[in-house]
Design a protein around this motif. Structure first.
Motif, short mmCIF file in Angstrom:
data_model
loop_
_atom_site.label_atom_id
_atom_site.label_comp_id
_atom_site.label_asym_id
_atom_site.label_seq_id
_atom_site.Cartn_x
_atom_site.Cartn_y
_atom_site.Cartn_z
N LYS A 69 18.22 2.63 34.63
CA LYS A 69 19.55 3.05 35.09
C LYS A 69 19.82 4.53 34.82
N ALA A 89 18.36 2.20 39.01
CA ALA A 89 19.46 1.29 39.33
C ALA A 89 19.83 0.46 38.12
N ASP A 90 20.96 -0.21 38.23
CA ASP A 90 21.41 -1.16 37.22
C ASP A 90 20.67 -2.48 37.46
N LYS A 93 22.27 -5.39 39.21
CA LYS A 93 22.54 -5.31 40.64
C LYS A 93 21.26 -5.40 41.48
N ASP A 95 18.14 -6.99 43.41
CA ASP A 95 17.82 -8.23 44.12
C ASP A 95 16.41 -8.67 43.71
N LYS A 122 21.74 -13.59 34.51
CA LYS A 122 21.14 -13.19 35.80
C LYS A 122 19.75 -13.82 35.95
#
Length: 262
Positions: A69, A89-90, A93, A95, A122
Motif C-alpha cells: 500500500k 494497493a490496499d 480492496k 480482487d 477477507k
C-alpha cells in the motif's frame, strides 16, 4: 516521527499501516519453510515492506505478486526486485479471484496489527482462492485463532476460522527483531481451507456464532432466544455458554435452529 532507512531508502513509519519491519533473516527463512511454498506455486505476498520475506521467497520462486500500500515501499520493491509484479494497493480492496487466475494462491505476509481482523475475514470470504496462508501477526491474536474450547482465548475468531480452515500455530517471534520495535510479541500461523463446506449457509453460520458469543458470561439460551427458534434444542445445551462448545457442536446446533420471523 519514527523513520526507518534501508539501502538508501528512508520512510517515515506510518502507524496507521502498522509498519514494523522484520530484521532477523532466520525468522523469514522459518516462515518460508513453514509455508511449504514450491517453485510451481502461484504466490502472493501481503505487505512486503523492505523485502525481508520477499528475498527468501525469491530463492524458491523468482517471480510472484506482492501487494504493497505504501507508495515509497512499492517503488523500493519494484527497483530491488524488478522480476516481481508489485501491486500498489490496499490488500483489503484487492480482487483475489482475479489475481488467482484460476489457480490456488499461496499467501504469505507479515500483516499489520491494525487490520489483522479485516484481513482474516477477507481471507475467510475468499478461501476458495488459495490453498494456504502463512501469516505473522500479533501473538495475542494468533492465540485467539488456535484456541480450544473452555479457555479465555476461545471465541468468535477461533470458531469462525476453525470452522472453515485447518489452523496451526507455527512459532513465536519476539518484538526485538522488528524495527521500530512494537510493544507486543508476534507469532506465525498457517491456515489451510477445508476441502468441503461444513455448513449450507456460511454467512448465516457467521451471524449465529457472533450471536452465541454476544455476551460471553451469558448462556446460549440468553444470547440466542431473541433471534432464533430454540424449540428443537436440548435444554441442557441451552444452559451452556458458547465457550463450552467445540466447532463441531456449533455446526450441529446451527443445523437445528431457524431464525425467528421479523
Amino acid at each position: 516521527m519514527t523513520k526507518v532507512e534501508y539501502k538508501h531508502t528512508e520512510i517515515a513509519v506510518k502507524k496507521q499501516l502498522g509498519q514494523n519491519f522484520l530484521t532477523d533473516r532466520n525468522i523469514t527463512r522459518k516462515i518460508v519453510r513453514l509455508s511449504g511454498v514450491e517453485p510451481d506455486d502461484t504466490i502472493l505476498e501481503i505487505g512486503p515492506g523492505f523485502g525481508a520475506l520477499t528475498r527468501e521467497i525469491i530463492d524458491i520462486h523468482p517471480s510472484f505478486t506482492a501487494v504493497e500500500k505504501d507508495p515509497k515501499l512499492a517503488a523500493f520493491i519494484r527497483a530491488e526486485y524488478p522480476q516481481l509484479q508489485v501491486i500498489e494497493a490496499d490488500f483489503l480492496k484487492i480482487d483475489l479471484e482475479a489475481l488467482s487466475g484460476g489457480k490456488k494462491l499461496r499467501i504469505l505476509g507479515n500483516i499489520p496489527y491494525s487490520i489483522t481482523s479485516p484481513i482474516l475475514f477477507k481471507l475467510l470470504e475468499n478461501r476458495h482462492t488459495f490453498s494456504s496462508a502463512t501469516l505473522m501477526m500479533q501473538h495475542e491474536v494468533a492465540m485467539r485463532i488456535v484456541a480450544v474450547p473452555s479457555t479465555k482465548d476461545y471465541g468468535i475468531l477461533a470458531v469462525q476460522l476453525q470452522a472453515f480452515f485447518e489452523v496451526s500455530y507455527g512459532f513465536k517471534v519476539g518484538r526485538k527483531v522488528f524495527k521500530p520495535q512494537p510493544g507486543v510479541d508476534s507469532a506465525v500461523i498457517t491456515m489451510k481451507p477445508k476441502a468441503g463446506v461444513p455448513v449450507s449457509d456460511p454467512r448465516g453460520f457467521s451471524r449465529f456464532v457472533r450471536c452465541a458469543f454476544h455476551q460471553r458470561r451469558k448462556t446460549l439460551l440468553n444470547n440466542l432466544r431473541e433471534e432464533y427458534n430454540l424449540e428443537a434444542v436440548q435444554p441442557e445445551t441451552l444452559k451452556l455458554r458458547a465457550e463450552a462448545l467445540a466447532v463441531e457442536d456449533f455446526f450441529e446446533l446451527f443445523d437445528t435452529l431457524s431464525l425467528k420471523p421479523l
